[in-house]
Design an enzyme around this catalytic site. Sequence first.
Site, PDB file in Angstrom:
ATOM      1  N   ASP A 405       0.848  -1.200   0.000  1.00  0.00           N
ATOM      2  CA  ASP A 405       0.000   0.000   0.000  1.00  0.00           C
ATOM      3  C   ASP A 405       0.886   1.254   0.000  1.00  0.00           C
ATOM      4  O   ASP A 405       2.097   1.172   0.206  1.00  0.00           O
ATOM      5  CB  ASP A 405      -0.876  -0.052   1.273  1.00  0.00           C
ATOM      6  CG  ASP A 405      -1.976   1.005   1.288  1.00  0.00           C
ATOM      7  OD1 ASP A 405      -2.328   1.549   0.215  1.00  0.00           O
ATOM      8  OD2 ASP A 405      -2.486   1.293   2.392  1.00  0.00           O
ATOM      9  N   GLU A 408       2.719   5.105  -3.985  1.00  0.00           N
ATOM     10  CA  GLU A 408       2.700   6.030  -5.142  1.00  0.00           C
ATOM     11  C   GLU A 408       3.945   6.925  -5.223  1.00  0.00           C
ATOM     12  O   GLU A 408       4.316   7.263  -6.366  1.00  0.00           O
ATOM     13  CB  GLU A 408       1.449   6.917  -5.091  1.00  0.00           C
ATOM     14  CG  GLU A 408       0.155   6.148  -5.268  1.00  0.00           C
ATOM     15  CD  GLU A 408      -0.233   5.328  -4.028  1.00  0.00           C
ATOM     16  OE1 GLU A 408       0.230   5.696  -2.928  1.00  0.00           O
ATOM     17  OE2 GLU A 408      -0.947   4.336  -4.173  1.00  0.00           O
ATOM     18  N   ASP A 489      -9.081   3.539  -2.734  1.00  0.00           N
ATOM     19  CA  ASP A 489     -10.140   3.946  -1.804  1.00  0.00           C
ATOM     20  C   ASP A 489     -11.407   4.412  -2.517  1.00  0.00           C
ATOM     21  O   ASP A 489     -11.622   5.614  -2.694  1.00  0.00           O
ATOM     22  CB  ASP A 489      -9.601   5.026  -0.863  1.00  0.00           C
ATOM     23  CG  ASP A 489      -8.444   4.506  -0.030  1.00  0.00           C
ATOM     24  OD1 ASP A 489      -8.239   3.277   0.010  1.00  0.00           O
ATOM     25  OD2 ASP A 489      -7.731   5.334   0.575  1.00  0.00           O
TER      26      ASP A 489
HETATM   27  O1  MIG Z   1      -3.887   5.965   4.860  1.00  0.00           O
HETATM   28  O2  MIG Z   1      -3.805   0.773   5.618  1.00  0.00           O
HETATM   29  O3  MIG Z   1      -6.024   2.167   0.227  1.00  0.00           O
HETATM   30  O4  MIG Z   1      -7.001  -0.078   1.573  1.00  0.00           O
HETATM   31  O5  MIG Z   1      -7.022   0.013   4.370  1.00  0.00           O
HETATM   32  C1  MIG Z   1      -4.690   4.888   4.476  1.00  0.00           C
HETATM   33  C2  MIG Z   1      -4.965   1.516   5.748  1.00  0.00           C
HETATM   34  C3  MIG Z   1      -3.846   3.689   4.235  1.00  0.00           C
HETATM   35  C4  MIG Z   1      -5.060   2.979   2.259  1.00  0.00           C
HETATM   36  C5  MIG Z   1      -5.531   1.788   1.479  1.00  0.00           C
HETATM   37  C6  MIG Z   1      -6.584   1.059   2.283  1.00  0.00           C
HETATM   38  C7  MIG Z   1      -6.024   0.650   3.625  1.00  0.00           C
HETATM   39  C8  MIG Z   1      -5.528   1.889   4.376  1.00  0.00           C
HETATM   40  N1  MIG Z   1      -4.539   2.591   3.558  1.00  0.00           N
END
Ligand code: MIG
Length: 780
Positions: A405, A408, A489
């Site tokens: 996650d 980017e 999201d």
């Molecule tokens: O700042 O890890 O898109 O799926 O549950 C949010 C927490 C960070 C973004 C991801 C989401 C995940 C969440 N993350």
Amino acid sequence: MPEFIGQLPKNEPAWNAISSVQSFQRYTQGIHFDCDHNSRLTLTVLSPNLIRVRFSPNGELTPRRSWAVNLPNAEWNIVDFNIQETNELITVETEKIKVCVQRHPCRIMCFDKSGNPFAHDTDLGIGWRKNQIINWKEITIEERFYGFGERSGLLNQRGKCLTNWTTDSLDYTMLTDEMYQAIPFFMSLRPNVGYGLFFNTTFWSQFDVGADQLNTLQLKTQDSQLDYYIIYGPEPATILETYTQLTGRMPLPPRWALGYHQCRWSYDSETEVRELVKQLRNRRIPCDVVHLDIDYMQGFRVFTWNKQRFPNPKKLIEDLKQQGIKVVTIIDPGVKFDPEADYQVCDEGLKNDYFIRRVDGQVFHGYVWPDRAVFPDFMRGKVREWWGNLQHYLTDVGVAGIWNDMNEPALNDRPFGDVGSSKITFPMDAPAGDEEDKTTWKETHNLYGMNMARACYEGLEKLRSQRSFVLTRSGFAGVQCYSAVWTGDNHSKWEYLEMSLPMLCNLGLSGVAFVGADIGGFTGDASPELFARWMQMGMLYPLMRGHSMIQTKRHEPWEFGQEVEDICRKYIELRYQLLPYFYTLFWQAADKGEPILRPLLYHYPNDSQTYELYDQVLIGSDLMAAPIYRPGVEKRMVYLPEGTWYDWWSRELLQGSQHILIDAPLAKMPLFIRAGAIIPLVSVMQYTEELPIDELRLLVAPGTGKFTLYEDDGNTFAYRDGMSSTTQYRVDLEGNQVVVEVGERKGKWIPIERKVIVEVIGFGEQEFIDDGSQRRLVYQ
Ligand code: MIG
């Protein structure tokens, strides 16, 4: 800040324009053209339908980058092509297409063998100014545009300006431009003509698809050269096959990854996870995977466990395994800056200089979940190797997949939630990459997420003897080689349900087949009706994962009352019944780059009725779904393309080439089978490996068609050494009879002894014990 991120200011200096071709020379793989101002244009013929175009304002072509995603020119077979010369044009002709280069002004024009033009430069052709390059092309009236990686909105992207710059696009809407993924590839379609274009630049780039000027396509990049590939189809399948030959195809995932995944931010303790699994099993909701979000970690330190809440992860994962559940854990790229504590990941990274430094030599800091954090430079081979190996902290205790996650990258300049904190990225002038191929983040920003996924994939491949599941939020062209992708999201709103199908279809048309959207919606609370409809559609997603955000209402299938729970169970069960079909589609993706979820235009590219059709989808070539995505709707129009179709639920025969109105009460998602389809099914299981498959059912829709079933052990890498098999089934009509031919099983893999039941709709069943030999079944 980057030099020109976002729209270019209006008062930019004028473009230098490519003017005339002075001379040209042929070489083995193509032609070099010398143009005015010492600029140079090169055409390389890589395949009869694949031409690489490069233009350099100063005549020099930069050598291939170590991180390039395109297959090197040298690895293509030498292809035959002819050159013809007139006063106006130099024409390169292959078996499939003609590319003409006009001398004054210099412009490129492509034609298919019937003389249909495509990808024509306008009279302006190519232009450049400091650190920017542009190419103008004509768009014909009928043309539609698809792909472009991860894109919100509906299917056809014509009329939009689409930027390729990976961004944490939380709260994206129909109109958002920069997304998590940046895949500079598209395909253009009109009846009988279709081509793809891969814009080979990792820098900030943009496609203006008739937004600025209605009939002009603009390719812009902050690269110093123009480099793109023209991929002629005309069918989308051919375009994708060639595009994925260039940028790679997905490896076969473990078969369990095709099952249902249950996720939430967060199942944050051992007790909660055990309770979840107990509920799943007691309520007989099939499930293969549970994901653990950031709260399993100790203070958001990657590769650690919270000892209070997860005192014995190894035992937990072992117990879950007994119940048929695999565990996937999240990992973010930001490493807590924690030099005082005994945090090995930070210590090793600092000691070995693995983290990104600013141009002044200071280690770069950003703020993410663990507060102050440092970031590995995944562009370096050593760093990827180190990071890949760190996954052992998780695989040692039995974790079977990693969810990447925030890559980017997503980070802030101040602690999360602080007043005035704003999203930033790595400084554009900070160094990136290995010594031999050093650059700055201006060139590699778009590659960060993909290289994190790559490090993870390569690490897991070394650490585990079985296939692993890798998921990533960010990526670039070629991300399919390492990871599945989810669309970040989304919201628990009907618009996001509606948008999910075209988004996933466009990803599939960009070479990324293993994709999914969060079922139920991530942000906000789903209503029971929305959730039921979402599970129906989610059953079609190649990655079928339910997920929801912290502090929202819980989104497990039983949270919405008995009716919705029953609907969820029914559609998850359908997914499990279709597993042999889905698994074969994954193999088609691995083998040929085919999408799993396909917009109708993929198989009906000459039927312009399909061009804007975003709310129906094909799963493979033989199943078509027309889900409901609006509240209170219990009927909808369905377009049946040419041919004959059968209603999945009633088995009613329906003529194609027409629109029909169909009932769809809450418990029903309209689903159709193409005449000539052969769909392999298994009995419902609570998880993919629960029971040996001793019975395979083939559902056959009378007509003419064939299906090649792919099988292997679903788990190990033995398929790479030939431990797999294919069986070809055919169906045909002979007078009043339906004939099903079972081909000989090919390949080394032998399934366990099993009964095969062949059911022909309207004709009844026949069965046999599968010994891999050829046979012919006649139905009358
Ligand atoms: O700042 O890890 O898109 O799926 O549950 C949010 C927490 C960070 C973004 C991801 C989401 C995940 C969440 N993350």
